[in-house]
Design a protein around this motif. Sequence first.
Motif, PDB file in Angstrom:
ATOM      1  N   ILE A   1       0.838  -1.197   0.000  1.00 59.55           N
ATOM      2  CA  ILE A   1       0.000   0.000   0.000  1.00 59.55           C
ATOM      3  C   ILE A   1       0.875   1.250   0.000  1.00 59.55           C
ATOM      4  O   ILE A   1       0.611   2.207  -0.736  1.00 59.55           O
ATOM      5  N   ALA A   2       1.944   1.221   0.844  1.00 61.45           N
ATOM      6  CA  ALA A   2       2.839   2.376   0.884  1.00 61.45           C
ATOM      7  C   ALA A   2       3.460   2.605  -0.494  1.00 61.45           C
ATOM      8  O   ALA A   2       3.549   3.738  -0.979  1.00 61.45           O
ATOM      9  N   ASP A   3       3.885   1.517  -1.128  1.00 57.62           N
ATOM     10  CA  ASP A   3       4.461   1.590  -2.467  1.00 57.62           C
ATOM     11  C   ASP A   3       3.462   2.213  -3.435  1.00 57.62           C
ATOM     12  O   ASP A   3       3.761   3.132  -4.195  1.00 57.62           O
ATOM     13  N   LEU A   4       2.236   1.707  -3.397  1.00 58.28           N
ATOM     14  CA  LEU A   4       1.212   2.128  -4.331  1.00 58.28           C
ATOM     15  C   LEU A   4       0.851   3.597  -4.140  1.00 58.28           C
ATOM     16  O   LEU A   4       0.540   4.305  -5.095  1.00 58.28           O
ATOM     17  N   LEU A   5       0.888   4.056  -2.886  1.00 56.40           N
ATOM     18  CA  LEU A   5       0.447   5.421  -2.638  1.00 56.40           C
ATOM     19  C   LEU A   5       1.540   6.446  -2.904  1.00 56.40           C
ATOM     20  O   LEU A   5       1.239   7.577  -3.263  1.00 56.40           O
ATOM     21  N   ILE A   6       2.795   6.056  -2.690  1.00 55.57           N
ATOM     22  CA  ILE A   6       3.852   7.064  -2.747  1.00 55.57           C
ATOM     23  C   ILE A   6       4.804   6.866  -3.927  1.00 55.57           C
ATOM     24  O   ILE A   6       4.981   7.761  -4.741  1.00 55.57           O
ATOM     25  N   TYR A   7       5.395   5.665  -4.020  1.00 57.47           N
ATOM     26  CA  TYR A   7       6.460   5.485  -5.003  1.00 57.47           C
ATOM     27  C   TYR A   7       5.920   5.391  -6.428  1.00 57.47           C
ATOM     28  O   TYR A   7       6.389   6.079  -7.341  1.00 57.47           O
ATOM     29  N   ILE A   8       4.924   4.544  -6.628  1.00 57.38           N
ATOM     30  CA  ILE A   8       4.466   4.278  -7.993  1.00 57.38           C
ATOM     31  C   ILE A   8       3.860   5.505  -8.673  1.00 57.38           C
ATOM     32  O   ILE A   8       4.181   5.792  -9.835  1.00 57.38           O
ATOM     33  N   PRO A   9       3.021   6.306  -7.989  1.00 58.19           N
ATOM     34  CA  PRO A   9       2.529   7.508  -8.671  1.00 58.19           C
ATOM     35  C   PRO A   9       3.664   8.454  -9.059  1.00 58.19           C
ATOM     36  O   PRO A   9       3.602   9.094 -10.117  1.00 58.19           O
ATOM     37  N   ALA A  10       4.692   8.518  -8.168  1.00 61.57           N
ATOM     38  CA  ALA A  10       5.826   9.392  -8.497  1.00 61.57           C
ATOM     39  C   ALA A  10       6.503   8.926  -9.778  1.00 61.57           C
ATOM     40  O   ALA A  10       6.845   9.740 -10.653  1.00 61.57           O
ATOM     41  N   VAL A  11       6.701   7.616  -9.904  1.00 60.03           N
ATOM     42  CA  VAL A  11       7.351   7.084 -11.110  1.00 60.03           C
ATOM     43  C   VAL A  11       6.509   7.374 -12.342  1.00 60.03           C
ATOM     44  O   VAL A  11       7.013   7.825 -13.380  1.00 60.03           O
ATOM     45  N   VAL A  12       5.193   7.136 -12.231  1.00 56.97           N
ATOM     46  CA  VAL A  12       4.308   7.353 -13.373  1.00 56.97           C
ATOM     47  C   VAL A  12       4.331   8.821 -13.787  1.00 56.97           C
ATOM     48  O   VAL A  12       4.440   9.158 -14.968  1.00 56.97           O
ATOM     49  N   LEU A  13       4.267   9.701 -12.774  1.00 58.57           N
ATOM     50  CA  LEU A  13       4.266  11.127 -13.088  1.00 58.57           C
ATOM     51  C   LEU A  13       5.578  11.558 -13.734  1.00 58.57           C
ATOM     52  O   LEU A  13       5.591  12.340 -14.695  1.00 58.57           O
ATOM     53  N   HIS A  14       6.685  11.002 -13.200  1.00 57.30           N
ATOM     54  CA  HIS A  14       7.991  11.324 -13.768  1.00 57.30           C
ATOM     55  C   HIS A  14       8.041  10.942 -15.239  1.00 57.30           C
ATOM     56  O   HIS A  14       8.505  11.713 -16.084  1.00 57.30           O
ATOM     57  N   CYS A  15       7.545   9.721 -15.562  1.00 52.88           N
ATOM     58  CA  CYS A  15       7.609   9.281 -16.957  1.00 52.88           C
ATOM     59  C   CYS A  15       6.696  10.104 -17.849  1.00 52.88           C
ATOM     60  O   CYS A  15       7.018  10.341 -19.016  1.00 52.88           O
ATOM     61  N   CYS A  16       5.548  10.533 -17.304  1.00 52.78           N
ATOM     62  CA  CYS A  16       4.648  11.324 -18.134  1.00 52.78           C
ATOM     63  C   CYS A  16       5.228  12.696 -18.407  1.00 52.78           C
ATOM     64  O   CYS A  16       4.910  13.314 -19.425  1.00 52.78           O
ATOM     65  N   CYS A  17       6.077  13.196 -17.473  1.00 55.92           N
ATOM     66  CA  CYS A  17       6.601  14.548 -17.645  1.00 55.92           C
ATOM     67  C   CYS A  17       7.873  14.569 -18.467  1.00 55.92           C
ATOM     68  O   CYS A  17       8.438  15.637 -18.676  1.00 55.92           O
ATOM     69  N   LEU A  18       8.355  13.413 -18.917  1.00 58.79           N
ATOM     70  CA  LEU A  18       9.576  13.411 -19.712  1.00 58.79           C
ATOM     71  C   LEU A  18       9.326  14.129 -21.022  1.00 58.79           C
ATOM     72  O   LEU A  18       8.289  13.965 -21.654  1.00 58.79           O
TER      73      LEU A  18
END
Lengths: 509, 473
Positions: A118-135
């Motif tokens: 849950i911690a992964d899903l709430l914090i790390y994964i959205p950050a990764v997705v957002l980072h890739c979308c902003c490339l």
Amino acid sequence: MEKWYLMTAVVLLGLTVRWTVSLNSYSGAGKPPMFGDYEAQRHWQEITFNLPIKQWYFNSSDNNLQYWGLDYPPLTAYHSLLCAYVAQFINPDWIALHSSRGYESQAHKLFMRATVLIADLLIYIPAVVLHCCCLKEISTKKKIANALCILLYPGLILIDYGHFQIMYNSVSLGLALWGVLGVSCDWDLLGSLAFCLAVNYKQMELYHSLPFFCFLLGKCFKKGLKGKGFVLFVKLAGTVVASFTLCWLPFFTERAQALQVLRRLFPVDRGLFEDKVANIWCSVSVFLKIKDILPHHVQIIVSFCLTLLSLLPACVKLTLQPSPKGFRFTLVSCALSFFLFSFQVHEKSILLVSLPVCLVLSEIPFMSTWFLLVSTFSMLPLLLKDDLLMPSVVTTMAFFIACATSFSIFEKTSEEELRLKSFSVSVRKHLPRFTFLPRIIQHLFIISVITMVLLTLMTVTLDPPQKLPDLFSVLVSSVSCLNFLFFLVYFNIIVMWDSKDGRNQKKIH
Amino acid sequence: MRIKWVECAALSVMAALSVMTGGGSWFLALALGVTLLKCLLIPTYHSTDFEVHRNWLAITHSLPISQWYYEATSEWTLDYPPFFAWFEYALSHVAKYFDQEMLNVHNLNYSSSRTLLFQRFSVIFTDALFVYAVHECCKCVDGKKACKELTEKPKFILSVLLLWNFGLLIVDHIHFQYNGFLFGLMLLSIARLFQKRHMEGAFLFAVLLHFKHIYLYVAPAYGIYLLRSYCFTANKPDGSIRWNSFSFVRLISLGLTVFLVSALSLGPFLALNQLPQVFSRLFPFKRGLCHAYWAPNFWAVYNALDKVLSVIGLQLKLLDPKKIPKASMTSGLVQQFQHTVLPSVTPLVTLICTLIAILPSIFCLWFKPQGPRGFLRCLILCALSSFMFGWHVHEKAILLAILPMSLLSVGKAGDASIFLILSTTGHYSLFPLLFTAPGKKNLFLIGWKLSTSLAWALWKSSVNLYSLSPPGS
């Protein structure tokens, strides 16, 4: 983004891999009396739930610091408290004071794994997705492939979800990633807030603090010290102070409290290194027993100076020429310098270097993939201790396949692709024949991979000789250290020769 | 240390293959990716089917052929056709290098870590045939528009739908069965029929029947299609049958193929006069109307209706409680029982219902043949009808309809929508297979979400593809 369903599929695939790795708990019983990191996390839930805040970091009859005493900053404690409330709701036996030591059951394991997910899903994964979308400047397909590769990075998955590990590295790394995103997109206050939270979660995030500081300072300078720059500086200082105060509020009431917490966070009494870790001190101590030669305080000074020397050029460059790209590369080189030269470094700290490398995956896929493979390999002795041979090899291969197909890394090894163009041009002014750099790097890659595979096979199948029981761990850490030194040089070259690259290109075109 | 040698060997092979994918072949990357996922699933929960197959390894290895279908030390007796028994025999020769103890017939429920490793690896390894079959099927699918995006090419979508089929992953690699290579055989025979290599297709299907007789569900489709479109070599201009184009040669060669395969399979047992015993093992009609965990078919609804009516009847005092039989079908046991309110169902009734259900599609296949696509549709309908009305159907049988449907779904947008519904509900209905293990539920949910999102992706792509085609084409 029009291909959101593909991104969803990628995230779900990442979650599936994480959950299947966490299923690897076949042997059942733990190893009393100390058990492992799993027991540490459970114990912290017990402590934070049952004892008042003032006793969390102190040695007492209820809280024996020798048995997994709390040695992370307050935010970890608050997170454990939150988990403890949920545990209390489900089954109070899990966190009962004293009587729940060494508690292990299927349901409890499921609960602990779920908290990590849950911690992964709430914090790390959205950050990764957002980072890739902003490339910028890459196609949607490449963005999704990028997300896939980052989410499949074996190191983080194995450490957070492996056999008996319940480390919440994804929380601190995720918060740091939010910090990087905020600061790169000019949301400086939010970014610095996120990073302060990351530091307050795990003190190792301080490895990343210097680049943040230099980047933000450089931005202030750029805006002019007398106008907007000064305002920004004050705002940032205010944000940092406020976030630290908020986290440490319960501990500021007494001076003794704050000091004790600091003593737990930074155990300078422990030596230069523990166990076998892929940094300079451990590798050098194979030939030269530094621990015995130099007195304790000299060790601290030497390591401090070396760390500072190795990261100074990149940080100064970043302050003078702040740019998001330079920021990311400086994060890599700084974290790597800290890992190689700093005090009391743990093998898992390589994750702090891997995160920024994941961020530059889209710019130098070949070298990033190579680095990430080496970083997973450097943790091999730790993974083998936890029976994670199959998952680690499988996830490493999956990661390698994902990177190889997404980025066609073996075709991208020209000077231009490796960002070494301006460096080579400068060298060629003195040595006209210096055209063989890419070929050298390709050969080095092949040698490195073959060595890693051979060492893995040897560690797994053969028994070490009687006189040298630690032979294989030492070999693994020394080989990894050599690789890391090479990468340190490489990333520093990129940082130092970077903007000249951009300037030359603008002149030509 | 031996386990580690085996692990290293298997992983080195895969590592070598993964280096080859550096060349950028997406098919190989997909196949390797799913194989790696299967390796990660090795330590998961496995059902009693694990013990079933271990027992069959032991039987075929330790006992002579004459005992294979008589052996009953374990409750999991051999109930697959002879080719599968030979397959287990071949596997047992590899098994002895892993753990000799698993081949002892009296070692019931023996599951050492080496046994587990061997069994799991054998499933993963035999899936190679499935991968090959998917590769062949992709050749039969061609996009009408040249798609630049890889993720919109029908070949890519089909490979993902088949290789990463979550129902197959759950049934084969968690629950534990050998469906992978069997479906590989079926898909390969379908592909051969698409490629107009009818004899090979027929041969492969005959072989498949002797591996697992559940594929009898779809035998009518094969029979009618081969008779109509292969034995009658030409049609009249309006598509109806041209009786004088019948080719005896073709009919005889087909018959001979089937006969030879059957002879190879059943021959030894015919010689030993064991055929009745073999058939009683293969077709155990003493088992109940519904399997322990109900397949979501018509009889499940029928049983539920019967139960509801009996409860209502008891409440309204229309029924005498003493007359209600003890064995109720909701208790999940495999037994014979009588229905209380509605008429009882016998195997003959289910056969008749099934035949009625497949009649329309069979008629279409005979009177209006549409080539291989029509055959595929008829096959899917046969599978679905048998699933709906069959006797003692396992819920795993839904895969027989889902996998061929994947082939159809990359062709038309309409089929894609139906496939979305079918695969989602079908995979959802496999849920009870995992209900014993707590942690695995989440894995299943994640996997199911993944398959749903993939199917949705497919549907979206096809809608995009076909919305681009001009009207009237």
